[in-house]
Design an enzyme around this catalytic site. Sequence first.
Site, PDB file in Angstrom:
ATOM      1  N   LYS A  66       2.684 -11.965   5.137  1.00  0.00           N
ATOM      2  CA  LYS A  66       1.559 -11.041   4.904  1.00  0.00           C
ATOM      3  C   LYS A  66       0.804 -10.698   6.189  1.00  0.00           C
ATOM      4  CE  LYS A  66       0.745 -12.220   0.072  1.00  0.00           C
ATOM      5  NZ  LYS A  66      -0.232 -12.628  -0.945  1.00  0.00           N
ATOM      6  N   ASP A 102      -4.599  -8.087  -3.316  1.00  0.00           N
ATOM      7  CA  ASP A 102      -4.807  -9.417  -3.928  1.00  0.00           C
ATOM      8  C   ASP A 102      -6.258  -9.605  -4.390  1.00  0.00           C
ATOM      9  OD1 ASP A 102      -2.201 -10.386  -3.640  1.00  0.00           O
ATOM     10  OD2 ASP A 102      -2.569 -11.140  -1.621  1.00  0.00           O
TER      11      ASP A 102
END
Length: 285
Positions: A66, A102
């Site tokens: 990420k 997220d």
Amino acid sequence: MRHIAGIIGSPVGHSLSPVFQQAALEACGLDAEYQRWETTAAVLPTRVAALRESRYLGANVTIPYKEQVIPMLDELGGQSARVGAVNTIVNRAGRLLGFNTDGPGFVAALREQLAFDLAGVDVLLIGAGGAARGIAFAVADAGARRIGIWNRTADRAARLAGDVTAAGYRQVFPLPAPPVTADYDLVVQTTSVGMDGGPEPGGAAPGLDGARVGAVAVDIVYAPAMTPFLREAGERGLRTLGGLPMLIHQGALAFELFTGVPAPLDAMFDAARRELASRQAEAPR
Ligand code: ATR
């Protein structure tokens, strides 16, 4: 042209994303396929560069890439620059845009499942890893009043609190000792403790001592559905939420970025629940 999206990570063999993203594409009648891309660090740059081709809608990114994908992208949108992590890459006419869904997925899950509004509430985060970072910024954006962060490795909690403070939020602070939760309206367990296949599958991170009845406890772990943390929270009379809704909502926001079509949440939840149930039925006892 059949469009393609997929998930980049390692390992991605157990990722639920291909299951519920494919179900979403089909529910919307889109001629597209969502693939599972097990990716080594050596081929990551090639994998990401390929997304510029017109047949690719984009990709999701998971552990451990990420942060590593950021220099490979053209632009960062949403919260991703501040969070320092990207979980969604969108191909816009050959330009790669990074997003982080997220945290917004977490906030959406709380709102949808518990009608919980973060404005003015006091939040305790257990953990300070990648998932906690996204949640910390999103919770701050949603108007939380105070955010305390406790992590096994104290430095990391201090760094996260410092980063959120540097982004202009006050009242974000690291907690040096395992916290007493009486002061919080919402306790979020963001570590991998309690997760199937994680470092301590049967374990529960500390964080519920003194928690008051009526507070909300969220575990972002979704397998098992009932973690030790959630069980303890339930026994203490807290309202609880497991990790599946956050997973689906981050995926739904990514789906909308890829396709421009509203995400069919019910189809995504159904597909994920069916897959989890069939995995549980197959698991050795
Ligand atoms: P993710 O992106 O899923 O958040 P991560 O960045 O590796 O993954 O973060 C994992 C989190 O789980 C961290 O808060 C980590 O604590 P440390 O910073 O001290 O490593 C926490 N964690 C992992 N294993 C743990 C354990 N056995 N006990 C307590 N915390 C643990």
